[in-house]
Design an enzyme around this catalytic site. Structure first.
Site, PDB file in Angstrom:
ATOM      1  N   ARG A  16       0.818  -1.215   0.000  1.00 27.57           N
ATOM      2  CA  ARG A  16       0.000   0.000   0.000  1.00 27.57           C
ATOM      3  C   ARG A  16       0.856   1.273   0.000  1.00 27.57           C
ATOM      4  O   ARG A  16       0.497   2.267  -0.643  1.00 27.57           O
ATOM      5  CB  ARG A  16      -0.929  -0.010   1.212  1.00 27.57           C
ATOM      6  CG  ARG A  16      -1.922   1.138   1.220  1.00 27.57           C
ATOM      7  CD  ARG A  16      -3.001   0.893   2.258  1.00 27.57           C
ATOM      8  NE  ARG A  16      -4.030   1.922   2.218  1.00 27.57           N
ATOM      9  CZ  ARG A  16      -4.340   2.710   3.257  1.00 27.57           C
ATOM     10  NH1 ARG A  16      -3.677   2.595   4.392  1.00 27.57           N
ATOM     11  NH2 ARG A  16      -5.295   3.607   3.139  1.00 27.57           N
ATOM     12  N   HIS A  25       0.404   4.456  -2.538  1.00 28.87           N
ATOM     13  CA  HIS A  25       0.170   5.835  -2.088  1.00 28.87           C
ATOM     14  C   HIS A  25       1.321   6.762  -2.457  1.00 28.87           C
ATOM     15  O   HIS A  25       1.142   7.974  -2.503  1.00 28.87           O
ATOM     16  CB  HIS A  25      -0.119   5.860  -0.583  1.00 28.87           C
ATOM     17  CG  HIS A  25      -1.491   5.364  -0.248  1.00 28.87           C
ATOM     18  ND1 HIS A  25      -2.195   5.778   0.859  1.00 28.87           N
ATOM     19  CD2 HIS A  25      -2.305   4.486  -0.885  1.00 28.87           C
ATOM     20  CE1 HIS A  25      -3.384   5.170   0.890  1.00 28.87           C
ATOM     21  NE2 HIS A  25      -3.459   4.377  -0.151  1.00 28.87           N
ATOM     22  N   ASN A  50      -3.824   8.705   4.530  1.00 37.65           N
ATOM     23  CA  ASN A  50      -2.595   8.157   5.097  1.00 37.65           C
ATOM     24  C   ASN A  50      -2.538   8.192   6.622  1.00 37.65           C
ATOM     25  O   ASN A  50      -1.974   7.294   7.251  1.00 37.65           O
ATOM     26  CB  ASN A  50      -1.383   8.932   4.559  1.00 37.65           C
ATOM     27  CG  ASN A  50      -1.225   8.771   3.049  1.00 37.65           C
ATOM     28  OD1 ASN A  50      -1.758   7.836   2.462  1.00 37.65           O
ATOM     29  ND2 ASN A  50      -0.497   9.688   2.423  1.00 37.65           N
ATOM     30  N   HIS A  91      -6.529  -5.928  -2.302  1.00 32.90           N
ATOM     31  CA  HIS A  91      -7.304  -6.073  -1.066  1.00 32.90           C
ATOM     32  C   HIS A  91      -7.582  -7.542  -0.740  1.00 32.90           C
ATOM     33  O   HIS A  91      -8.415  -7.838   0.100  1.00 32.90           O
ATOM     34  CB  HIS A  91      -8.593  -5.258  -1.138  1.00 32.90           C
ATOM     35  CG  HIS A  91      -8.349  -3.771  -1.085  1.00 32.90           C
ATOM     36  ND1 HIS A  91      -9.356  -2.833  -1.165  1.00 32.90           N
ATOM     37  CD2 HIS A  91      -7.200  -3.063  -0.961  1.00 32.90           C
ATOM     38  CE1 HIS A  91      -8.834  -1.613  -1.089  1.00 32.90           C
ATOM     39  NE2 HIS A  91      -7.524  -1.720  -0.967  1.00 32.90           N
TER      40      HIS A  91
HETATM   41  C1  HEM Z   1      -9.489   1.019  -5.843  1.00 34.08           C
HETATM   42  C2  HEM Z   1      -9.364   2.017  -5.001  1.00 34.08           C
HETATM   43  C3  HEM Z   1      -8.836   1.824  -3.606  1.00 34.08           C
HETATM   44  C4  HEM Z   1      -9.423   2.290  -2.473  1.00 34.08           C
HETATM   45  C5  HEM Z   1     -10.689   3.120  -2.379  1.00 34.08           C
HETATM   46  C6  HEM Z   1      -8.621   1.828  -1.372  1.00 34.08           C
HETATM   47  C7  HEM Z   1      -8.882   2.100  -0.037  1.00 34.08           C
HETATM   48  C8  HEM Z   1      -8.283   1.463   1.026  1.00 34.08           C
HETATM   49  C9  HEM Z   1      -8.658   1.624   2.400  1.00 34.08           C
HETATM   50  C10 HEM Z   1      -9.730   2.564   2.910  1.00 34.08           C
HETATM   51  C11 HEM Z   1      -7.883   0.788   3.143  1.00 34.08           C
HETATM   52  C12 HEM Z   1      -7.937   0.610   4.665  1.00 34.08           C
HETATM   53  C13 HEM Z   1      -7.168   1.740   5.325  1.00 34.08           C
HETATM   54  C14 HEM Z   1      -7.462   1.832   6.805  1.00 34.08           C
HETATM   55  O1  HEM Z   1      -8.601   1.637   7.207  1.00 34.08           O
HETATM   56  O2  HEM Z   1      -6.515   2.158   7.582  1.00 34.08           O
HETATM   57  C15 HEM Z   1      -7.010   0.108   2.242  1.00 34.08           C
HETATM   58  C16 HEM Z   1      -6.071  -0.824   2.609  1.00 34.08           C
HETATM   59  C17 HEM Z   1      -5.195  -1.408   1.733  1.00 34.08           C
HETATM   60  N1  HEM Z   1      -5.049  -1.088   0.401  1.00 34.08           N
HETATM   61 FE1  HEM Z   1      -6.327  -0.052  -0.727  1.00 34.08          FE
HETATM   62  N2  HEM Z   1      -7.580   1.093  -1.849  1.00 34.08           N
HETATM   63  C18 HEM Z   1      -7.654   1.075  -3.211  1.00 34.08           C
HETATM   64  C19 HEM Z   1      -6.755   0.499  -4.069  1.00 34.08           C
HETATM   65  C20 HEM Z   1      -5.597  -0.128  -3.676  1.00 34.08           C
HETATM   66  C21 HEM Z   1      -4.499  -0.466  -4.541  1.00 34.08           C
HETATM   67  C22 HEM Z   1      -4.426  -0.125  -6.026  1.00 34.08           C
HETATM   68  C23 HEM Z   1      -3.566  -1.076  -3.774  1.00 34.08           C
HETATM   69  C24 HEM Z   1      -2.210  -1.607  -4.151  1.00 34.08           C
HETATM   70  C25 HEM Z   1      -1.780  -1.749  -5.394  1.00 34.08           C
HETATM   71  C26 HEM Z   1      -4.109  -1.149  -2.434  1.00 34.08           C
HETATM   72  C27 HEM Z   1      -3.517  -1.796  -1.375  1.00 34.08           C
HETATM   73  C28 HEM Z   1      -4.049  -1.852  -0.107  1.00 34.08           C
HETATM   74  C29 HEM Z   1      -3.549  -2.749   0.929  1.00 34.08           C
HETATM   75  C30 HEM Z   1      -2.497  -3.823   0.731  1.00 34.08           C
HETATM   76  C31 HEM Z   1      -4.260  -2.447   2.092  1.00 34.08           C
HETATM   77  C32 HEM Z   1      -4.058  -3.069   3.490  1.00 34.08           C
HETATM   78  C33 HEM Z   1      -2.906  -2.322   4.166  1.00 34.08           C
HETATM   79  C34 HEM Z   1      -2.531  -2.818   5.555  1.00 34.08           C
HETATM   80  O3  HEM Z   1      -3.039  -3.822   6.043  1.00 34.08           O
HETATM   81  O4  HEM Z   1      -1.668  -2.140   6.168  1.00 34.08           O
HETATM   82  N3  HEM Z   1      -5.313  -0.525  -2.410  1.00 34.08           N
HETATM   83  N4  HEM Z   1      -7.266   0.539   0.959  1.00 34.08           N
END
Ligand code: HEM
Ligand SMILES: *[C@@H]1O[C@H](CO)[C@@H](O)[C@H](O)[C@H]1NC(C)=O
Ligand SMILES: *[C@@H]1O[C@H](CO)[C@@H](O)[C@H](O)[C@H]1NC(C)=O
Ligand SMILES: *[C@@H]1O[C@H](CO)[C@@H](O)[C@H](O)[C@H]1NC(C)=O
Ligand SMILES: *[C@@H]1O[C@H](CO)[C@@H](O)[C@H](O)[C@H]1NC(C)=O
Length: 319
Positions: free
Chosen positions: A63, A67, A95, A194
């Site tokens: 992630r 970002h 973030n 995800h």
């Molecule tokens: C499609 C649009 C996307 C949205 C709206 C989105 C939104 C989010 C949100 C809200 C979270 C949880 C954050 C939290 O509650 O602290 C999250 C986690 C995550 N996102 Fe996305 N995301 C998107 C696309 C992506 C992409 C393109 C990637 C990587 C290429 C990605 C990788 C991740 C990962 C791996 C997590 C878990 C991180 C952790 O456990 O520390 N996301 N995302």
């Protein structure tokens, strides 16, 4: 005169364009092979030991790279700390209190600096760490083009504007990725990230309590850990089935209305991307291939190359 012979002129122009080309946007997978031959193995072992002690770290590192790249390109701007006279991106809404993995990056960076001082950029480190994280959790591998340099600036308002929010609907998601040059199909593939990692209650509470296209059993079990008020930072896996395994379960979850975020379920809610979700759900290999290709493309977003930017010594601050 020789200069007037067109073949000499052509050769000169070719040489000139070659020099300009390599000095600008050219990345190469062998960029460190003579300047820091141990770079890739150092990053790989740093990532694998971090993931071994906490599997979620693989998700967090993936992630971080996303970002970084969606805000002025993959230039490690996301790693710069705020100071009294510098506003970075760490406190942007998507973030703050959410991004993690900075200490792991610092540890690997200091190993790289001992082996090859001032050579390996933080932006390349993040890009390779994202790939190695996916591999460590059982996902596909790909070759990473290298040679990015690090920014001396960051842009908090661009982070707020460019990183997609979980409240977006399908057309908002398509637009956010299309603004960065991605097709809808690539957006769906990248969302497959995800399949690993966790989200805070605050990121999905509204979906739990207000939406109808959520599996009832799933919603009930989530509510125990995400009350309608309070518990904002309580975590739930983005993929309940296999949260530390990079597989295609994310897409299978969407088919039974078990997307955790509003934005996740938007990919399978009667719209134009349902067919792609079905395809990735039934064919894991296609997902892996499309994901890997889209990750290379994401890593190539507006890199600083040549003499632009710098190679930071400490990823948290400008030299
Ligand atoms: C499609 C649009 C996307 C949205 C709206 C989105 C939104 C989010 C949100 C809200 C979270 C949880 C954050 C939290 O509650 O602290 C999250 C986690 C995550 N996102 Fe996305 N995301 C998107 C696309 C992506 C992409 C393109 C990637 C990587 C290429 C990605 C990788 C991740 C990962 C791996 C997590 C878990 C991180 C952790 O456990 O520390 N996301 N995302
Ligand atoms: C920011 O403030 C610190 C401490 O006051 C100072 O040393 C530094 O030069 C300043 N940096 C910039 C870019 O103004
Ligand atoms: C930061 O990003 C915003 C929004 O994308 C843009 O309007 C602004 O010009 C950028 N600022 C700098 C200093 O690059
Ligand atoms: C998607 O969201 C945007 C912005 O909130 C809104 O203008 C648009 O009408 C929504 N589209 C659909 C199909 O709901
Ligand atoms: C809810 O999930 C169960 C399995 O957990 C599944 O059998 C059922 O079809 C799902 N409901 C909907 C509406 O998708």
């Amino acid at each position: 005169m020789a200069w007037e012979s067109s073949s000499v002129r052509t050769a000169f122009l070719l040489l000139l364009s070659f020099l300009l080309g390599t000095a600008s946007a050219q990345l190469s997978s062998t960029f460190y092979s003579t300047s820091c031959p141990s770079a890739l193995s150092t990053i790989k072992s740093g990532v694998s030991s971090a993931v071994k002690s906490e599997a979620r770290m693989g998700a967090s590192l993936l992630r971080l790279h996303f970002h970084d790249c969606f805000v002025n390109g993959c230039d490690a701007s996301v790693l710069l700390d705020d100071t009294a006279n510098f506003t970075g991106e760490k406190n942007a809404t998507p973030n703050a209190n959410s991004l993690r993995g900075f200490d792991v990056i610092d540890t690997i960076k200091s190993q790289l600096e001992s082996a090859c001082p001032g050579v390996v950029s933080c932006a390349d480190l993040l890009t390779v760490a994202a790939r190695d994280s996916v591999v460590a959790l059982g996902g596909p591998s790909w070759t990473v083009p290298l040679g990015r340099r690090d920014s001396t600036t960051a842009n908090q308002s661009a982070a707020n504007r460019n990183i997609p929010a979980p409240t977006l609907n399908l057309s908002g998601l398509i637009t956010a990725f299309s603004n960065k040059g991605f097709t809808t199909k690539e957006m769906v593939a990248l969302s497959g990230s995800h399949t690993i990692g966790q989200a805070r209650c605050t990121s999905f509470r509204a979906r739990l309590y207000n939406e109808n296209n959520i599996n009832t059993t799933f919603a009930t079990s989530l509510k125990a850990n995400c009350p309608s008020a309070g518990g904002d930072n309580n975590l739930s896996p983005l993929d309940t089935t296999s949260p530390t395994s990079f597989d295609n379960a994310y897409f299978k979850n969407l088919q039974i209305q078990e997307g955790l975020l509003h934005s996740d379920q938007q990919l399978f809610s009667g719209g134009s991307t349902d067919a792609q979700v079905n395809a990735y759900s039934s064919n894991s290999a296609t997902f892996m291939t499309d994901f890997a290709n889209a990750m290379v493309k994401m890593g190539n977003l507006s890199p600083l190359t040549g003499s632009s930017g710098q190679i930071r010594k400490n990823c948290r601050k400008v030299n």
